[in-house]
Design a protein around this motif. Structure first.
Motif, PDB file in Angstrom:
ATOM      1  N   CYS A  99     -12.650 100.614  71.305  1.00 51.33           N
ATOM      2  CA  CYS A  99     -12.914 100.633  72.746  1.00 51.33           C
ATOM      3  C   CYS A  99     -14.181  99.824  73.037  1.00 51.33           C
ATOM      4  CB  CYS A  99     -13.109 102.070  73.226  1.00 51.33           C
ATOM      5  SG  CYS A  99     -11.703 103.144  72.878  1.00 51.33           S
ATOM      6  N   LYS A 100     -14.376  99.509  74.268  1.00 46.55           N
ATOM      7  CA  LYS A 100     -15.539  98.722  74.682  1.00 46.55           C
ATOM      8  C   LYS A 100     -16.853  99.377  74.255  1.00 46.55           C
ATOM      9  CE  LYS A 100     -17.502  96.445  78.743  1.00 46.55           C
ATOM     10  NZ  LYS A 100     -17.329  96.211  80.194  1.00 46.55           N
ATOM     11  N   ASP A 101     -16.888 100.717  74.264  1.00 44.96           N
ATOM     12  CA  ASP A 101     -18.116 101.432  73.893  1.00 44.96           C
ATOM     13  C   ASP A 101     -18.274 101.646  72.388  1.00 44.96           C
ATOM     14  OD1 ASP A 101     -16.322 103.491  73.279  1.00 44.96           O
ATOM     15  OD2 ASP A 101     -17.156 104.908  74.728  1.00 44.96           O
ATOM     16  N   PHE A 160     -12.288  98.696  79.129  1.00 40.29           N
ATOM     17  CA  PHE A 160     -12.410  97.364  79.721  1.00 40.29           C
ATOM     18  C   PHE A 160     -11.679  97.386  81.055  1.00 40.29           C
ATOM     19  CE2 PHE A 160     -12.715  96.143  75.191  1.00 40.29           C
ATOM     20  CZ  PHE A 160     -13.806  95.293  75.225  1.00 40.29           C
ATOM     21  N   ILE A 218     -18.461  94.182  69.271  1.00 44.07           N
ATOM     22  CA  ILE A 218     -18.588  95.613  69.561  1.00 44.07           C
ATOM     23  C   ILE A 218     -18.975  96.321  68.271  1.00 44.07           C
ATOM     24  CG2 ILE A 218     -17.379  97.690  70.329  1.00 44.07           C
ATOM     25  CD1 ILE A 218     -15.449  95.820  71.859  1.00 44.07           C
ATOM     26  N   GLU A 269     -11.390  92.068  82.790  1.00 42.89           N
ATOM     27  CA  GLU A 269     -11.905  91.709  81.462  1.00 42.89           C
ATOM     28  C   GLU A 269     -10.772  91.504  80.460  1.00 42.89           C
ATOM     29  OE1 GLU A 269     -16.090  93.916  80.771  1.00 42.89           O
ATOM     30  OE2 GLU A 269     -14.437  95.266  81.324  1.00 42.89           O
TER      31      GLU A 269
END
Length: 166
Positions: A85-87, A41, A3, A45
C-alpha cells in the motif's frame, strides 16, 4: 516512487472484490473504489501508472513471470499475491487475471479481480514464496523457477492446478 515496506497487514471484507484493468503494457486504466481504498492511492495516482506500483518486494519474480506467460498465451490465471500500500502496509489476495480482447481477437489489456485468500492457502504460500525469494537472491529467477517447477513436478500438477488446490 519508493515505498518502505512495513510489517503491518491490511484486510478487506470477504464479500468485496478489488478490481483493476490495465492496457497490454500493464499500465492501469481502471480501478474500483475497493482497490483504491486498500492501496491508499487515489484514482488519479493509479490511472496511467504501471500496475507494479503495488508490487511488494517480498513477491518472488517467478510468480509474475509465470503469470505473464499464461496471460501472453491468452490464458486466464490465478495467483496469490502480496501487494504493498502507499503507506507501506501490505495485503494478500487471490487474484484472477484474464486477458481482454479487441474485435480482431488481439489482447488489448488485462482484467484482475482479487478476493480474500483462505488462511489455509496462505499457510502454504507464505513459506513457499519465502523459499522462492531466497532462491532468486542466490541464483536469480532461473533458480526460483527451477524450484517452483520441481515442486509442481513432484505434485504432478500444472501451476494453475496447484494454485486452485487450496
Amino acid at each position: 516512487m519508493s515505498i518502505t515496506p512495513l510489517e503491518k497487514e491490511r484486510f478487506f471484507p470477504k464479500d468485496k472484490l478489488l478490481v483493476s484493468k490495465t492496457n497490454a503494457k500493464g499500465k492501469i486504466t481502471y480501478v474500483n473504489k475497493e482497490f483504491e481504498k486498500i492501496v491508499g492511492f487515489s484514482e488519479a495516482e493509479l490511472i496511467g501508472a504501471p500496475h507494479n506500483i503495488v508490487r511488494h518486494p517480498d513477491m518472488p519474480k517467478v510468480i509474475f513471470k509465470m503469470l505473464w506467460s499464461y496471460l501472453q498465451d491468452g490464458t486466464e490465471v490465478h495467483a496469490y499475491v502480496k501487494n504493498i500500500c502507499k503507506d507501506g502496509s501490505y495485503y494478500w489476495v487471490l487474484a484472477n487475471v484474464t486477458p481482454s480482447y479487441d474485435t480482431s481477437d488481439n489482447i488489448i489489456g488485462f482484467h484482475s479481480a482479487r478476493r480474500v485468500p483462505s488462511k489455509q492457502a496462505l499457510e502454504i504460500i507464505k513459506p513457499l514464496y519465502s523459499e522462492l525469494l531466497l532462491a532468486e537472491k542466490r541464483g536469480g529467477i532461473a533458480a526460483s523457477e527451477a524450484m517452483l517447477q520441481k515442486l509442481l513436478d513432484e505434485k504432478g500438477v500444472e501451476y494453475e492446478e496447484f494454485i486452485l488446490s487450496f
